[in-house]
Every structure is written in C-alpha cells, then in structure tokens.
Design a protein around this motif. Structure first.
Motif, PDB file in Angstrom:
ATOM      1  N   ARG A  39      -9.569   9.975   8.219  1.00  0.00           N
ATOM      2  CA  ARG A  39      -9.167  10.300   9.415  1.00  0.00           C
ATOM      3  C   ARG A  39     -10.524  10.555  10.303  1.00  0.00           C
ATOM      4  NH1 ARG A  39      -3.534  11.939   7.989  1.00  0.00           N
ATOM      5  NH2 ARG A  39      -2.220  10.433   8.789  1.00  0.00           N
ATOM      6  N   LYS A  40     -11.495  11.297   9.481  1.00  0.00           N
ATOM      7  CA  LYS A  40     -12.614  11.584  10.249  1.00  0.00           C
ATOM      8  C   LYS A  40     -13.687  10.441  10.343  1.00  0.00           C
ATOM      9  CE  LYS A  40     -11.929  16.260   8.275  1.00  0.00           C
ATOM     10  NZ  LYS A  40     -12.467  17.407   7.358  1.00  0.00           N
ATOM     11  N   LEU A  41     -13.274   9.354   9.711  1.00  0.00           N
ATOM     12  CA  LEU A  41     -14.375   8.249   9.487  1.00  0.00           C
ATOM     13  C   LEU A  41     -13.989   7.200  10.833  1.00  0.00           C
ATOM     14  CD1 LEU A  41     -14.783   7.517   5.766  1.00  0.00           C
ATOM     15  CD2 LEU A  41     -16.239   8.938   7.494  1.00  0.00           C
ATOM     16  N   GLY A  42     -12.776   7.303  11.369  1.00  0.00           N
ATOM     17  CA  GLY A  42     -12.110   6.320  12.278  1.00  0.00           C
ATOM     18  C   GLY A  42     -10.750   6.278  12.297  1.00  0.00           C
ATOM     19  N   ARG A  43     -10.089   5.383  12.996  1.00  0.00           N
ATOM     20  CA  ARG A  43      -8.644   5.292  13.123  1.00  0.00           C
ATOM     21  C   ARG A  43      -8.015   4.625  11.919  1.00  0.00           C
ATOM     22  NH1 ARG A  43      -6.289   0.568  14.380  1.00  0.00           N
ATOM     23  NH2 ARG A  43      -8.198  -0.438  15.157  1.00  0.00           N
ATOM     24  N   LEU A  44      -7.245   5.485  11.490  1.00  0.00           N
ATOM     25  CA  LEU A  44      -6.718   5.117  10.068  1.00  0.00           C
ATOM     26  C   LEU A  44      -5.179   4.461  10.439  1.00  0.00           C
ATOM     27  CD1 LEU A  44      -6.792   5.423   6.873  1.00  0.00           C
ATOM     28  CD2 LEU A  44      -5.598   7.628   7.448  1.00  0.00           C
ATOM     29  N   GLU A  45      -5.271   3.464   9.451  1.00  0.00           N
ATOM     30  CA  GLU A  45      -3.877   2.907   9.394  1.00  0.00           C
ATOM     31  C   GLU A  45      -3.451   2.461   8.030  1.00  0.00           C
ATOM     32  OE1 GLU A  45      -3.384  -0.970  11.776  1.00  0.00           O
ATOM     33  OE2 GLU A  45      -4.869  -0.183  13.174  1.00  0.00           O
ATOM     34  N   LEU A  46      -2.090   2.675   7.738  1.00  0.00           N
ATOM     35  CA  LEU A  46      -1.546   2.555   6.462  1.00  0.00           C
ATOM     36  C   LEU A  46      -0.499   1.216   6.559  1.00  0.00           C
ATOM     37  CD1 LEU A  46      -0.224   5.227   4.010  1.00  0.00           C
ATOM     38  CD2 LEU A  46       1.228   3.100   4.570  1.00  0.00           C
ATOM     39  N   GLY A  47      -1.041   0.323   5.658  1.00  0.00           N
ATOM     40  CA  GLY A  47      -0.052  -0.665   5.364  1.00  0.00           C
ATOM     41  C   GLY A  47       0.635  -0.849   3.904  1.00  0.00           C
ATOM     42  N   VAL A  48       1.957  -0.712   4.067  1.00  0.00           N
ATOM     43  CA  VAL A  48       2.820  -0.757   2.640  1.00  0.00           C
ATOM     44  C   VAL A  48       2.343  -2.394   1.995  1.00  0.00           C
ATOM     45  CG1 VAL A  48       4.548  -0.634   1.371  1.00  0.00           C
ATOM     46  CG2 VAL A  48       4.359   0.873   3.227  1.00  0.00           C
ATOM     47  N   ILE A  49       2.041  -2.609   1.089  1.00  0.00           N
ATOM     48  CA  ILE A  49       1.701  -4.104   0.433  1.00  0.00           C
ATOM     49  C   ILE A  49       3.088  -4.494  -0.324  1.00  0.00           C
ATOM     50  CG2 ILE A  49       0.580  -5.306  -1.229  1.00  0.00           C
ATOM     51  CD1 ILE A  49      -1.993  -3.599  -0.401  1.00  0.00           C
ATOM     52  N   ARG A  50       3.627  -3.352  -1.050  1.00  0.00           N
ATOM     53  CA  ARG A  50       4.719  -3.749  -1.718  1.00  0.00           C
ATOM     54  C   ARG A  50       5.246  -2.346  -2.414  1.00  0.00           C
ATOM     55  NH1 ARG A  50       4.654  -6.121  -7.752  1.00  0.00           N
ATOM     56  NH2 ARG A  50       2.753  -4.840  -8.566  1.00  0.00           N
ATOM     57  N   GLN A  51       6.763  -2.273  -2.584  1.00  0.00           N
ATOM     58  CA  GLN A  51       7.334  -1.447  -3.378  1.00  0.00           C
ATOM     59  C   GLN A  51       8.388  -2.169  -4.195  1.00  0.00           C
ATOM     60  OE1 GLN A  51       8.366   2.551  -1.413  1.00  0.00           O
ATOM     61  NE2 GLN A  51       8.459   1.163   0.269  1.00  0.00           N
ATOM     62  N   THR A  52       8.245  -1.887  -5.732  1.00  0.00           N
ATOM     63  CA  THR A  52       8.969  -2.555  -6.601  1.00  0.00           C
ATOM     64  C   THR A  52       9.223  -1.911  -7.673  1.00  0.00           C
ATOM     65  OG1 THR A  52       8.851  -4.570  -7.634  1.00  0.00           O
ATOM     66  CG2 THR A  52       6.903  -3.534  -7.816  1.00  0.00           C
TER      67      THR A  52
END
Length: 194
Positions: A39-52
């Motif tokens: 978060r100190k490096l820029g705007r952070l986003e988290l995307g869930v690729i998969r749950q299995t």
C-alpha cells in the motif's frame, strides 16, 4: 507433471539465494503484512483468481506437516499496484481447519488474509522460506497467468517466499510470488526515497 514433482521445481530455503540483490532481500524477508508494504507503493487492489478444493503439492504437504495427501482448500489471489499485477499468492489450509479454526477465510472475499492474521494473538508465524520458482510449480503457473508480458515465455523464474501461520495447531500456508512489475515499482520507489 504430477503434483509430487512440483517439489523439485523450487528449492525453498530459510537462507536467501545469494543471487538476490538488496532490494529483493528486503522484500523477501519483510516482516508483517505484505499488503501493508504494498500500500505504501501505490493504490492496492486484490483480485481473487480462484478458490477450490484440490490435493496439495508434496512441498505444501511437507511444510504444513500434513500426514496424508488429502484435499485442501486453496485460495489464489493477485495483488495489483496502480493497475499493474505485482504479486500473486496462494494460501492452503486443510478442509477440517477451513471449517474450524480457519473458517474466517471463507468470509474474506476480496479482503487480504492480513485482515484475519495480524490481530489474532493466537496466530504465530513460521520463519520465511524463499526461493526461485518456475513452471510448472503451481505458484509459477499462477504468476505466468497473471503477467500479460509472460505469454510465450514459460521458462521464467520468479522470486517467492512462503511461511506457515499456526493457530491452535492448524497450519495455514501462504506463498507469495513477486512479478517483474513489482520489482520495477519497488526500484522506482526506492530510488525516489533515496
């Protein structure tokens, strides 16, 4: 390739590879929540690729001290900084633990694991293991699929780290792989801040 052979695709070690430069060493050993540093490096986003549900690789089974190759819950995510994919992560937990001590994982959605790990005094973290991974290790395949510039180059290697979080004797393995875009952003930030 069968999952057991994935153990040979990364030599995990508590010692950092001498080929790592100072910036890589800093991030491979960074304590605390990785997302806080990102978060100190820029705007952070988290995307869930998969749950299995799937079988763990042999190296996952060994570090988690699982006694048999039983299906586990796997969550794979991609962390982006200012729209660029920078880190992919894979968390692995046994199914009984997923329904018990680690049931909060099911409610995370697009939130990072840090939301349930660092404020819980009952959670302890193992020492980091680091390594350079390549395909067909599951973490490397995840990295390749998340990095648009890697198409056509399936022989890439990536710096990665992993640790096990223990809660009441139940292990949760978290493996994190740094993509080339991350190192570019971290290098720029490091040179800007001197």
């Amino acid at each position: 390739m069968i999952p057991d052979q994935a153990i040979a695709l990364c030599r995990w070690s508590t010692q950092i590879d001498p080929l790592a430069d100072s910036l890589q060493r800093k991030w491979l050993r960074r304590a605390g929540a990785l997302t806080a540093g990102l978060r100190k490096l820029g705007r952070l986003e988290l995307g869930v690729i998969r749950q299995t549900t799937a079988l763990p690789t042999l190296d996952e089974q060994l570090i988690m001290r699982l006694t048999s190759r039983q299906p586990v819950h796997i969550r794979e995510i991609c962390l982006s900084i200012d729209g660029q994919s920078c880190v992919v992560a894979r968390s692995v937990v046994s199914l009984p633990s997923r329904r018990g001590l680690w049931q909060a994982i099911g409610q995370l959605g697009r939130r990072p694991l840090a939301d349930i790990l660092y404020d819980d005094r009952h959670v302890r973290r193992s020492a980091f293991e680091t390594g350079r991974i390549h395909s067909p290790h599951p973490l490397a395949r995840l990295a390749l699929s998340s990095e648009p510039t890697s198409s056509g180059n399936r022989n890439r290697t990536f710096w990665a780290r992993r640790s096990v979080f223990w809660r009441g004797g139940a292990p949760l393995l978290v493996s994190e792989c740094f993509l080339p875009a991350f190192w570019a952003i971290a290098t720029t930030e490091s040179s800007t801040n001197g």
